[in-house]
Motif scaffolding. Sequence first.
Motif, PDB file in Angstrom:
ATOM      1  N   GLU A 149       0.827  -1.208   0.000  1.00 27.82           N
ATOM      2  CA  GLU A 149       0.000   0.000   0.000  1.00 27.82           C
ATOM      3  C   GLU A 149       0.864   1.262   0.000  1.00 27.82           C
ATOM      4  O   GLU A 149       0.468   2.289  -0.557  1.00 27.82           O
ATOM      5  CB  GLU A 149      -0.929  -0.013   1.208  1.00 27.82           C
ATOM      6  CG  GLU A 149      -2.031  -1.063   1.103  1.00 27.82           C
ATOM      7  CD  GLU A 149      -2.927  -1.121   2.316  1.00 27.82           C
ATOM      8  OE1 GLU A 149      -4.156  -1.031   2.149  1.00 27.82           O
ATOM      9  OE2 GLU A 149      -2.398  -1.230   3.439  1.00 27.82           O
ATOM     10  N   LYS A 183      -7.556  -9.145   0.637  1.00 29.81           N
ATOM     11  CA  LYS A 183      -6.839  -7.940   0.184  1.00 29.81           C
ATOM     12  C   LYS A 183      -5.864  -8.270  -0.945  1.00 29.81           C
ATOM     13  O   LYS A 183      -5.680  -7.466  -1.866  1.00 29.81           O
ATOM     14  CB  LYS A 183      -6.100  -7.303   1.365  1.00 29.81           C
ATOM     15  CG  LYS A 183      -7.037  -6.676   2.384  1.00 29.81           C
ATOM     16  CD  LYS A 183      -6.267  -5.939   3.469  1.00 29.81           C
ATOM     17  CE  LYS A 183      -7.232  -5.267   4.440  1.00 29.81           C
ATOM     18  NZ  LYS A 183      -6.518  -4.496   5.490  1.00 29.81           N
ATOM     19  N   ASP A 210     -12.549  -5.465   8.605  1.00 30.14           N
ATOM     20  CA  ASP A 210     -11.988  -4.123   8.420  1.00 30.14           C
ATOM     21  C   ASP A 210     -12.969  -3.329   7.561  1.00 30.14           C
ATOM     22  O   ASP A 210     -13.034  -3.514   6.340  1.00 30.14           O
ATOM     23  CB  ASP A 210     -10.620  -4.229   7.729  1.00 30.14           C
ATOM     24  CG  ASP A 210      -9.980  -2.871   7.482  1.00 30.14           C
ATOM     25  OD1 ASP A 210     -10.668  -1.842   7.610  1.00 30.14           O
ATOM     26  OD2 ASP A 210      -8.779  -2.849   7.139  1.00 30.14           O
ATOM     27  N   TYR A 211     -13.730  -2.432   8.178  1.00 34.07           N
ATOM     28  CA  TYR A 211     -14.778  -1.734   7.446  1.00 34.07           C
ATOM     29  C   TYR A 211     -14.238  -0.645   6.520  1.00 34.07           C
ATOM     30  O   TYR A 211     -14.915  -0.230   5.581  1.00 34.07           O
ATOM     31  CB  TYR A 211     -15.822  -1.180   8.428  1.00 34.07           C
ATOM     32  CG  TYR A 211     -16.702  -2.297   8.951  1.00 34.07           C
ATOM     33  CD1 TYR A 211     -17.823  -2.709   8.231  1.00 34.07           C
ATOM     34  CD2 TYR A 211     -16.370  -2.969  10.116  1.00 34.07           C
ATOM     35  CE1 TYR A 211     -18.605  -3.765   8.677  1.00 34.07           C
ATOM     36  CE2 TYR A 211     -17.147  -4.016  10.577  1.00 34.07           C
ATOM     37  CZ  TYR A 211     -18.260  -4.416   9.846  1.00 34.07           C
ATOM     38  OH  TYR A 211     -19.021  -5.468  10.276  1.00 34.07           O
ATOM     39  N   THR A 212     -13.038  -0.191   6.768  1.00 34.13           N
ATOM     40  CA  THR A 212     -12.418   0.748   5.833  1.00 34.13           C
ATOM     41  C   THR A 212     -12.118   0.030   4.517  1.00 34.13           C
ATOM     42  O   THR A 212     -12.399   0.539   3.427  1.00 34.13           O
ATOM     43  CB  THR A 212     -11.114   1.321   6.419  1.00 34.13           C
ATOM     44  OG1 THR A 212     -11.412   2.042   7.616  1.00 34.13           O
ATOM     45  CG2 THR A 212     -10.436   2.262   5.422  1.00 34.13           C
ATOM     46  N   TYR A 213     -11.565  -1.176   4.655  1.00 30.36           N
ATOM     47  CA  TYR A 213     -11.301  -1.991   3.460  1.00 30.36           C
ATOM     48  C   TYR A 213     -12.614  -2.390   2.789  1.00 30.36           C
ATOM     49  O   TYR A 213     -12.719  -2.414   1.554  1.00 30.36           O
ATOM     50  CB  TYR A 213     -10.501  -3.234   3.831  1.00 30.36           C
ATOM     51  CG  TYR A 213     -10.491  -4.297   2.759  1.00 30.36           C
ATOM     52  CD1 TYR A 213      -9.921  -4.050   1.510  1.00 30.36           C
ATOM     53  CD2 TYR A 213     -11.089  -5.548   2.982  1.00 30.36           C
ATOM     54  CE1 TYR A 213      -9.943  -5.009   0.505  1.00 30.36           C
ATOM     55  CE2 TYR A 213     -11.102  -6.514   1.994  1.00 30.36           C
ATOM     56  CZ  TYR A 213     -10.536  -6.245   0.755  1.00 30.36           C
ATOM     57  OH  TYR A 213     -10.547  -7.195  -0.240  1.00 30.36           O
ATOM     58  N   LEU A 215     -15.307  -0.732   2.518  1.00 35.62           N
ATOM     59  CA  LEU A 215     -15.751   0.376   1.668  1.00 35.62           C
ATOM     60  C   LEU A 215     -15.009   0.382   0.334  1.00 35.62           C
ATOM     61  O   LEU A 215     -15.607   0.619  -0.719  1.00 35.62           O
ATOM     62  CB  LEU A 215     -15.516   1.707   2.391  1.00 35.62           C
ATOM     63  CG  LEU A 215     -16.543   2.116   3.447  1.00 35.62           C
ATOM     64  CD1 LEU A 215     -16.004   3.288   4.271  1.00 35.62           C
ATOM     65  CD2 LEU A 215     -17.866   2.484   2.797  1.00 35.62           C
ATOM     66  N   GLN A 216     -13.710   0.110   0.396  1.00 31.61           N
ATOM     67  CA  GLN A 216     -12.910   0.075  -0.827  1.00 31.61           C
ATOM     68  C   GLN A 216     -13.390  -1.026  -1.760  1.00 31.61           C
ATOM     69  O   GLN A 216     -13.488  -0.839  -2.982  1.00 31.61           O
ATOM     70  CB  GLN A 216     -11.430  -0.142  -0.481  1.00 31.61           C
ATOM     71  CG  GLN A 216     -10.812   1.007   0.302  1.00 31.61           C
ATOM     72  CD  GLN A 216      -9.390   0.683   0.729  1.00 31.61           C
ATOM     73  OE1 GLN A 216      -9.048  -0.458   1.047  1.00 31.61           O
ATOM     74  NE2 GLN A 216      -8.529   1.686   0.719  1.00 31.61           N
ATOM     75  N   ASP A 219     -16.766  -0.302  -3.359  1.00 36.09           N
ATOM     76  CA  ASP A 219     -16.631   0.704  -4.417  1.00 36.09           C
ATOM     77  C   ASP A 219     -16.289   0.058  -5.759  1.00 36.09           C
ATOM     78  O   ASP A 219     -16.628   0.586  -6.823  1.00 36.09           O
ATOM     79  CB  ASP A 219     -15.546   1.722  -4.058  1.00 36.09           C
ATOM     80  CG  ASP A 219     -16.043   2.767  -3.075  1.00 36.09           C
ATOM     81  OD1 ASP A 219     -17.276   2.888  -2.906  1.00 36.09           O
ATOM     82  OD2 ASP A 219     -15.199   3.455  -2.467  1.00 36.09           O
TER      83      ASP A 219
END
Length: 237
Positions: A149, A183, A210-213, A215-216, A219
């Motif tokens: 990343e 991931k 992992d809710y941030t992931y 969202l990605q 999307d």
Amino acid sequence: MKKLLYTIAACLLAATITFAQDATEKPAPKVLPMFGKVVKTEAQQLQDEKFLSSCDKNFTTRTEASNFFMERGWEYLNEGQTDTAMYRFNLAWLLNPDNADAHWAFGLVTVAKGNPEEAVGYYEKALALKPKNSLLLSDLATCYIAMYELKPKNKSLKKAATYVEQSMAADAQNAFAYFTMSKVKFFNKDYSEAWTYLHKGRELNMAAVDYTYLLQLTDKMADPKGFYKNETAVQPE
């Protein structure tokens, strides 16, 4: 309980003088892995010997003492007291340089501070001591994801895939391994497989999602199972 407190106090008192620092020096070696890997003065080496001698008197073995300080370190880390935790991890390492958990902890803290490249070395040392530990393998894989990343290189992604495959082979119930493989698939633009592995991890440990992931991922592709809503990607009711 009093005896335990006296044991802690005796060992820490013997160690405290060693790591006294000028307040302007940041960060202090005691809160860096392996005390910052700096060459110690003769006086500091003498204080190390006093600390070790104190532990020898209060514990059956240095391995026992090392494990004791590791437990205290985990407690502080769980409370968010990272520097205090690192100091305890360092003491555990000083007592037993081959304590795999100490090197593992060094890796966890280092990657959390945004330096996954340095963390890899600590993880690999721990892995050499615990080669079949599924959680350690998945943590190392996650570290390579963090490296990718920061600097998207296929080598990092391939390393992550290799270690996470070994992690799942060692323990098919390790939810973190499935999340990490998700991931790997995501960065390889295989979003369907990314969802497959995310759901496998969710079924094993939903709290670790992992809710941030998430969202990605939503999307890029809506959840094929419809479990997560594409427009919000929040925890389901």
